[in-house]
Design a protein around this motif. Structure first.
Motif, short mmCIF file in Angstrom:
data_model
loop_
_atom_site.label_atom_id
_atom_site.label_comp_id
_atom_site.label_asym_id
_atom_site.label_seq_id
_atom_site.Cartn_x
_atom_site.Cartn_y
_atom_site.Cartn_z
N VAL A 1 34.46 -4.20 -23.43
CA VAL A 1 35.10 -5.31 -23.69
C VAL A 1 34.96 -5.89 -24.66
O VAL A 1 36.00 -6.76 -25.63
N LEU A 2 33.32 -6.50 -24.55
CA LEU A 2 33.46 -8.00 -25.50
C LEU A 2 33.32 -7.53 -27.07
O LEU A 2 33.70 -7.81 -27.90
N ALA A 3 32.68 -6.13 -27.60
CA ALA A 3 33.26 -5.22 -28.33
C ALA A 3 34.90 -4.81 -29.22
O ALA A 3 34.81 -5.49 -30.00
N ALA B 1 35.32 -6.24 -35.90
CA ALA B 1 34.92 -4.45 -35.68
C ALA B 1 33.39 -4.58 -35.90
O ALA B 1 32.58 -4.14 -35.71
N ASP B 2 32.75 -5.12 -36.67
CA ASP B 2 31.83 -4.88 -37.64
C ASP B 2 30.31 -5.84 -36.78
O ASP B 2 29.51 -6.01 -37.41
N ASP B 3 30.82 -6.47 -35.92
CA ASP B 3 30.48 -7.14 -34.81
C ASP B 3 29.28 -6.81 -34.12
O ASP B 3 28.52 -6.49 -34.35
N ALA B 4 30.05 -5.55 -32.77
CA ALA B 4 29.07 -4.98 -31.97
C ALA B 4 29.50 -3.81 -32.84
O ALA B 4 29.57 -3.18 -32.62
N TRP C 1 31.01 -11.81 -29.97
CA TRP C 1 32.33 -11.68 -29.41
C TRP C 1 32.93 -12.81 -30.21
O TRP C 1 34.43 -13.88 -29.71
N GLY C 2 33.20 -12.20 -31.83
CA GLY C 2 34.13 -12.73 -32.45
C GLY C 2 33.70 -14.24 -32.41
O GLY C 2 35.61 -14.98 -33.05
N LYS D 1 28.93 -19.92 -31.00
CA LYS D 1 29.96 -21.05 -30.91
C LYS D 1 29.11 -22.15 -29.84
O LYS D 1 28.78 -23.03 -30.19
N LEU D 2 28.73 -21.14 -28.62
CA LEU D 2 28.20 -21.32 -27.66
C LEU D 2 26.98 -22.10 -28.24
O LEU D 2 26.19 -23.05 -27.56
#
Length: 449
Positions: free
Chosen positions: A21-23, A28-31, A43-44, A49-50
């Motif tokens: 889900v998180l992916a 696209a190249d993060d997860a 997570w985009g 940010k968190l």
């Protein structure tokens, strides 16, 4: 199927579903990107940010396989698997609430699986002193491992941490990249019998540290010693019922640069105020195994430790690569502790190959010595029971010294996944000369979600 296996499978399925889900929500190249710090990516951009807002989500996994290739107590070959899931958050309260120089953390852990050391490598009557799967232990359950707040005073000279956590987080600390327990984490907790509770068990505690200069600090702590927190179902116990005493560690830590390469040297001492049974004598100073009287009770027990870690070389001028050496030694109360001394030495080369600059190769050797009075007590028990045959179920195995060796190679598959195959050799498992030396094949998986 046993309930604990159902729970473990459910956790795996939920984790995998969450990752997918998180992916889908991330770039696209993060997860699953090899360059990402996390398997589930950024997570985009929301995860970064968190962190900027003061919330750092922690999700990780350690899995270990151990298979008995040769020797041991039972040479019927098999393999066992154990693992640990972690979920938590590190909080920067200065960013979140405006509280200067204040941090907090909460961490949950869940362990599952079985251990090859219990009945294949070691005699079940004696077990092994170390463990070929360090992540095994402290029950198949969810535990509150960390719940603390920390604040720095006087321009960060004084650092105070309070809440629920274990001694090994701050005292006698040591990394855990090897799979054999004798080379992994805070070693005092492994040998200070029923006193010092390592990860994942937490205790009500306070730790005060004073930074003497940039390279040297001293610290002291007080930890509630509560054996009931080890019991199944007490993973979230916060009350003081069952308290037996207090563990008081003190430590001096020096972190110099030697030839511009980092090192860390620790010397420490602990004392437990809880009652502790003598390992040999009764209240009258006679051998309890012979008289049949209760063992003498001591009002406390103590020990001390040394830890040294030093990078010895860099690799073609790259300080992130090179040869490192580490050594541990602990010494314990001869009147009341099962193990009276332990020593280990390890060599790790980081970045051994130009094509694999983030891999590492390690080799270690450890010696664990059983208190001579424990050995004498077992001999007296056998004499009292009229048994001398090792194969007699009533026979108490005579334990002396166990030696552990490990060689491993850490494949840095991605920034969030390391796979570490290893070979372990255990001499006199459990310190029992009658048990054959054992060869164990291992595989350690470390991942950050």
């Amino acid at each position: 199927m046993k309930k604990k296996h159902v729970n473990a499978r459910l956790i795996c399925q939920v984790s995998a579903a969450a990752a997918l889900v998180l992916a889908g929500n991330a770039m696209a190249d993060d997860a699953f990107s090899s360059d990402s710090k996390w398997m589930t990516g950024d997570w985009g951009g929301e995860r970064t940010k968190l962190i900027e807002q003061g919330i750092d989500i922690k999700m990780d996994y350690v899995g270990e396989v151990g298979g008995n290739l040769h020797g041991g107590y039972n040479d019927d070959k098999t393999a066992r698997y154990s693992d640990q899931f972690g979920l938590g958050a590190a909080l920067d309260l200065q960013k979140l609430l405006g509280w200067d120089n204040t941090q907090a953390k909460i961490q949950l852990t869940n362990r599952n699986g079985e251990n090859i050391s219990n009945d294949r490598v070691g005699d079940p009557r004696a077990g092994t002193l170390s463990s070929s799967q360090e992540v095994y232990g402290r029950g198949h359950m969810v535990r509150l491992t960390q719940l603390w707040i920390q604040h720095q005073f006087f321009d960060n000279k004084l650092d105070v941490k309070a809440g629920y956590f274990g001694e090994g987080e701050d005292f006698n600390t040591f990394p855990c990249d090897f799979q054999n327990l004798a080379f992994c984490g805070s070693q005092v907790g492994n040998w200070a019998t029923n006193i010092w509770y390592n990860w994942p068990v937490s205790q009500a505690a306070i730790r005060v540290k004073y930074n003497i200069n940039d390279e040297l600090y001293a610290q002291i702590g007080a930890y509630n010693q509560n054996p009931s927190q080890l019991e199944h179902g007490n993973g979230f116990k916060l009350s003081g019922s069952g308290t037996a005493g207090t563990v008081l560690p003190v430590e001096l830590v020096w972190s110099p640069k030697v030839n511009s390469l980092p090192g860390e040297y620790r010397i420490g001492y602990y004392k437990s105020t809880a009652d502790a049974n003598d390992v040999l004598k009764d209240a009258n100073g006679n051998d309890a195994a012979t008289t049949g009287d209760a063992y003498r009770v001591h009002s406390s027990k103590h020990g001390y430790w040394f830890v040294a870690q030093q990078q010895l070389t860099s690799h073609n001028g790259d300080a992130s690569r090179g040869l490192n050496i580490a050594a541990n030694a602990t010494f314990h109360d001869k009147d009341a502790n099962f193990i009276d001394n332990y020593q280990s030495v390890m060599f790790v080369y980081k970045g051994p190959f130009d094509a694999r600059p983030k891999d590492d190769v390690g080799i270690g050797a450890a010696r664990i010595h059983v208190n001579d009075d424990v050995k004498k007590n077992a001999e007296l028990l056998n004499a009292s029971n009229g048994v001398s045959d090792y194969d007699n179920p009533v026979f108490s195995p005579i334990r002396d010294t166990e030696y552990n060796y490990e060689i491993n190679y850490g494949f840095h598959v991605t920034n969030w996944l390391t796979v570490r195959p290893n070979l372990q050799y255990i001499t006199h498992p459990g310190g029992v000369d009658a048990v054959d030396n054992a060869l164990v094949a291992g595989l350690k998986i470390q991942s950050v979600f």
